[in-house]
Design a protein around this motif. Structure first.
Motif, PDB file in Angstrom:
ATOM      1  N   ALA A   1       0.852  -1.202   0.000  1.00  0.00           N
ATOM      2  CA  ALA A   1       0.000   0.000   0.000  1.00  0.00           C
ATOM      3  C   ALA A   1       0.880   1.243   0.000  1.00  0.00           C
ATOM      4  N   ALA A   2       0.285   2.368  -0.353  1.00  0.00           N
ATOM      5  CA  ALA A   2       1.016   3.642  -0.316  1.00  0.00           C
ATOM      6  C   ALA A   2       1.239   4.064   1.131  1.00  0.00           C
ATOM      7  N   ASP A   3       2.388   4.673   1.373  1.00  0.00           N
ATOM      8  CA  ASP A   3       2.721   5.129   2.719  1.00  0.00           C
ATOM      9  C   ASP A   3       2.324   6.611   2.857  1.00  0.00           C
ATOM     10  N   PRO A   4       1.351   6.907   3.720  1.00  0.00           N
ATOM     11  CA  PRO A   4       0.900   8.302   3.855  1.00  0.00           C
ATOM     12  C   PRO A   4       2.044   9.260   4.207  1.00  0.00           C
ATOM     13  N   ASP A   5       3.044   8.802   4.963  1.00  0.00           N
ATOM     14  CA  ASP A   5       4.170   9.673   5.305  1.00  0.00           C
ATOM     15  C   ASP A   5       4.972  10.052   4.069  1.00  0.00           C
TER      16      ASP A   5
ATOM     17  N   THR B   1      -5.366   5.747  -6.044  1.00  0.00           N
ATOM     18  CA  THR B   1      -6.269   4.623  -6.291  1.00  0.00           C
ATOM     19  C   THR B   1      -6.689   4.097  -4.923  1.00  0.00           C
ATOM     20  N   HIS B   2      -7.990   4.023  -4.691  1.00  0.00           N
ATOM     21  CA  HIS B   2      -8.414   3.498  -3.388  1.00  0.00           C
ATOM     22  C   HIS B   2      -8.100   2.012  -3.312  1.00  0.00           C
ATOM     23  N   ASN B   3      -8.606   1.285  -4.317  1.00  0.00           N
ATOM     24  CA  ASN B   3      -8.402  -0.168  -4.325  1.00  0.00           C
ATOM     25  C   ASN B   3      -7.704  -0.542  -5.625  1.00  0.00           C
ATOM     26  N   GLU B   4      -6.458  -0.984  -5.539  1.00  0.00           N
ATOM     27  CA  GLU B   4      -5.676  -1.303  -6.741  1.00  0.00           C
ATOM     28  C   GLU B   4      -6.001  -2.738  -7.168  1.00  0.00           C
ATOM     29  N   THR B   5      -6.823  -2.830  -8.194  1.00  0.00           N
ATOM     30  CA  THR B   5      -7.334  -4.121  -8.653  1.00  0.00           C
ATOM     31  C   THR B   5      -6.231  -5.035  -9.183  1.00  0.00           C
TER      32      THR B   5
ATOM     33  N   GLY C   1      -4.534  -6.260  -5.783  1.00  0.00           N
ATOM     34  CA  GLY C   1      -5.387  -6.678  -4.668  1.00  0.00           C
ATOM     35  C   GLY C   1      -5.050  -5.966  -3.363  1.00  0.00           C
ATOM     36  N   VAL C   2      -4.722  -4.666  -3.487  1.00  0.00           N
ATOM     37  CA  VAL C   2      -4.344  -3.891  -2.302  1.00  0.00           C
ATOM     38  C   VAL C   2      -5.289  -2.691  -2.144  1.00  0.00           C
ATOM     39  N   THR C   3      -5.725  -2.451  -0.913  1.00  0.00           N
ATOM     40  CA  THR C   3      -6.550  -1.269  -0.629  1.00  0.00           C
ATOM     41  C   THR C   3      -5.714  -0.261   0.147  1.00  0.00           C
ATOM     42  N   ASN C   4      -5.613   0.931  -0.398  1.00  0.00           N
ATOM     43  CA  ASN C   4      -4.869   1.987   0.294  1.00  0.00           C
ATOM     44  C   ASN C   4      -5.636   2.508   1.494  1.00  0.00           C
ATOM     45  N   ASP C   5      -4.908   3.041   2.452  1.00  0.00           N
ATOM     46  CA  ASP C   5      -5.527   3.687   3.604  1.00  0.00           C
ATOM     47  C   ASP C   5      -5.916   5.103   3.174  1.00  0.00           C
ATOM     48  N   LEU C   6      -7.059   5.185   2.531  1.00  0.00           N
ATOM     49  CA  LEU C   6      -7.468   6.453   1.927  1.00  0.00           C
ATOM     50  C   LEU C   6      -7.743   7.526   2.977  1.00  0.00           C
TER      51      LEU C   6
ATOM     52  N   PHE D   1      -0.501 -12.459  -2.445  1.00  0.00           N
ATOM     53  CA  PHE D   1       0.493 -11.548  -3.013  1.00  0.00           C
ATOM     54  C   PHE D   1       0.494 -10.192  -2.292  1.00  0.00           C
ATOM     55  N   ALA D   2      -0.686  -9.720  -1.950  1.00  0.00           N
ATOM     56  CA  ALA D   2      -0.797  -8.399  -1.316  1.00  0.00           C
ATOM     57  C   ALA D   2      -0.307  -8.455   0.127  1.00  0.00           C
ATOM     58  N   GLU D   3       0.227  -7.319   0.610  1.00  0.00           N
ATOM     59  CA  GLU D   3       0.566  -7.282   2.041  1.00  0.00           C
ATOM     60  C   GLU D   3      -0.757  -7.409   2.791  1.00  0.00           C
ATOM     61  N   GLU D   4      -0.776  -8.325   3.741  1.00  0.00           N
ATOM     62  CA  GLU D   4      -2.073  -8.726   4.280  1.00  0.00           C
ATOM     63  C   GLU D   4      -2.794  -7.639   5.057  1.00  0.00           C
ATOM     64  N   SER D   5      -2.034  -6.723   5.652  1.00  0.00           N
ATOM     65  CA  SER D   5      -2.701  -5.651   6.405  1.00  0.00           C
ATOM     66  C   SER D   5      -3.544  -4.771   5.494  1.00  0.00           C
ATOM     67  N   HIS D   6      -3.251  -4.794   4.188  1.00  0.00           N
ATOM     68  CA  HIS D   6      -3.995  -3.951   3.254  1.00  0.00           C
ATOM     69  C   HIS D   6      -4.636  -4.779   2.141  1.00  0.00           C
TER      70      HIS D   6
END
Ligand SMILES: Cc1ncc(COP(=O)(O)O)c(C=O)c1O
Length: 362
Positions: free
Chosen positions: A111-115, A133-137, A140-145, A283-288
Motif C-alpha cells: 500500500a502507499a505510505d501516507p508519510d 487509487t483506493h483499491n488497486e485491482t 489486490g491492495v486497498t490503500n488507507d485512503l 500476493f498483497a501485504e495482508e494488512s492492506h
C-alpha cells in the motif's frame, strides 16, 4: 459459466438482467428524467456524499479521464500515488493531457505510505492535485485512503480518487474523507454490466474546474451538471444500464450498506484463508489486502496460465491472471458485487482440484 470471478465485469442478478430487457424510452422525456434522478439520489447515499454525482456513459477509464480534464490545466503539477497498473494509468491519462506528473510509486503488492505522500507534498509545494487509487485491482491492495486524505487535505491539495473497484463494496465515505472527485464503474461492485462511470464532484473540485484548461467535450462536468438540472444527460446515455442500475441500487440499499461492506469483508477473509490453506501465499501485504479482489502469488511450481485454462475449460470457473509484470506471477479472484460465501467456497474447491494438474507441489 458457473463462476465468473474476475474483478469486473461481475455477474448480474436475474432481476438486473431482466430490467435491461425493457423497451427503449425517450432519453429526453419524463420517464428517463425520473430514472436519472432516482439513481443519482441513491448513488449519493452510497457515495455518502452531498456533492454532485454524475453518471457518464463510458467505462471507468472514461471517468478517470473526466476527473483529470475537468480539474487540471496543462502544466499543473500533479502527484500520482501509484501502487499498480491502474495508478499508473491515471498518471498516464493526466500526462497525456499535459499535466506535469510527479510519480510516487510503491512496490506492487504494497500500500502507499501516507508519510511518503506528506514528504512528497512538502518537497513540491507547487503540487495542486493528488491522484490516488483506493483499491488497486491489479495487485489486490486497498490503500488507507482516510490517512492519505488527511495528509492531502492538511497540505490543501485537491484529492482525486480512483474508487472504481471499491465504491459500493468497501466503505468509502466520500465527504468525510474529503474526496474531491471520486470515480467508480458500473461493472464492479454495482452488479450491473459495463457502460457507466459514476463520479462525485466536490465544491473544491468545481473551483478547480473554473480554472481547468485541459481540452474536454464529451466528459465536460459543467455540461453534465446543466443537463442533470433538467433530468437529462448531455449525450445519449446507456439507457438499459440505467434500468439495470436502478434495480441493483435498490438491492444494495435493501441489504443495507453496512451489511454489503461486511459481506465483502467476510468473503474476502474466506478467500484469503482458503487460498493459504491450499499452501499458496497471498500476493498483497495482508494488512492492506483488498475486500474485493484477492491476489495470489504463484509458488510451488504453479503454472498460473495452465491453472486458469483448466479452471475455465473443465470447471467453468473464470479467474483473472496478473497484468503487466505480474503476468504469470499471480492470479486474482474477484469477489465483489453479487457474491456469496458459497460462490467463493466453490471457487476454492475447484482451485484445489486443479492445482496438482497445473504443476503445483506444496
Ligand atoms: C482500479 C481500477 N481503475 C480503473 C479501471 C479501468 O476501468 P475500465 O476498465 O472500466 O475502463 C479498473 C478496471 O478494471 C480498475 O479496477
Amino acid at each position: 459459466m458457473k463462476q465468473l470471478r474476475v474483478p469486473g465485469p461481475t455477474p448480474c442478478p436475474e432481476e438486473v438482467l431482466r430490467a435491461m430487457g425493457r423497451q427503449m424510452i425517450n432519453h429526453r422525456g419524463p420517464e428517463f428524467a425520473q430514472t436519472l434522478n432516482n439513481v443519482t439520489d441513491k448513488l449519493k447515499q452510497l457515495f455518502q456524499t452531498k456533492n454532485d454525482v454524475f453518471l457518464l456513459s463510458g467505462s471507468g477509464t472514461g471517468g478517470l479521464e473526466a476527473a483529470a480534464v475537468n480539474t487540471m490545466s496543462p502544466g499543473d503539477k500533479v502527484l500520482s500515488v501509484s501502487i499498480g497498473v491502474f495508478g499508473d494509468r491515471f498518471a498516464a491519462i493526466s500526462k497525456e493531457f499535459g499535466a506535469d506528473v510527479i510519480p510516487l510509486s510503491f512496490e506492487w503488492g504494497k500500500a502507499a505510505d501516507p508519510d511518503a505522500v506528506r514528504k512528497a507534498l512538502k518537497a513540491n509545494p507547487a503540487i495542486k492535485t493528488v491522484l490516488v487509487t483506493h483499491n488497486e485491482t491489479s495487485t489486490g491492495v486497498t490503500n488507507d485512503l482516510a490517512a492519505i486524505s488527511s495528509v492531502v487535505k492538511e497540505a490543501g491539495k485537491l484529492l482525486v480518487v480512483d474508487a472504481i473497484s471499491s465504491l459500493g463494496s468497501i466503505d468509502l465515505p466520500v465527504d468525510k474523507w474529503h474526496c474531491d472527485v471520486t470515480v467508480t464503474g458500473s461493472q464492479k461492485g454495482w452488479m450491473v454490466p459495463p457502460g457507466l462511470a459514476m463520479v462525485s464532484v466536490s465544491q473544491e473540485a468545481w473551483q478547480a474546474n473554473q480554472k481547468a484548461k485541459m481540452p474536454r467535450f464529451y466528459w465536460d462536468f459543467a455540461k453534465a451538471k446543466s443537463y442533470l438540472e433538467k433530468g437529462e444527460t448531455p449525450w445519449t446515455p446507456v439507457v438499459s444500464i440505467f434500468f439495470a442500475l436502478q434495480v441493483a441500487l435498490d438491492m444494495i440499499l435493501k441489504e443495507g450498506m453496512a451489511n454489503v461492506f461486511a459481506r465483502h469483508a467476510r468473503i474476502a477473509k474466506t478467500a484469503r484463508e482458503g487460498v493459504k490453506a491450499l499452501g499458496l501465499p497471498i500476493f498483497a501485504e495482508e494488512s492492506h489486502a483488498s475486500n474485493t479482489v484477492t491476489s495470489v502469488a504463484a509458488s510451488g511450481g504453479l503454472d498460473t496460465k495452465k491453472m486458469l485454462k483448466i479452471l475455465r475449460e473443465e470447471h467453468e470457473v473464470v479467474l483473472a491472471g496478473g497484468q503487466r509484470t505480474l503476468d504469470g506471477k499471480i492470479f486474482r479472484i474477484g469477489h465483489l458485487g453479487w457474491v456469496t460465501d458459497g460462490d467463493i467456497k466453490e471457487v476454492l474447491s475447484a482451485i484445489k482440484k486443479v492445482l496438482p494438474q497445473a504443476g503445483f507441489k506444496e
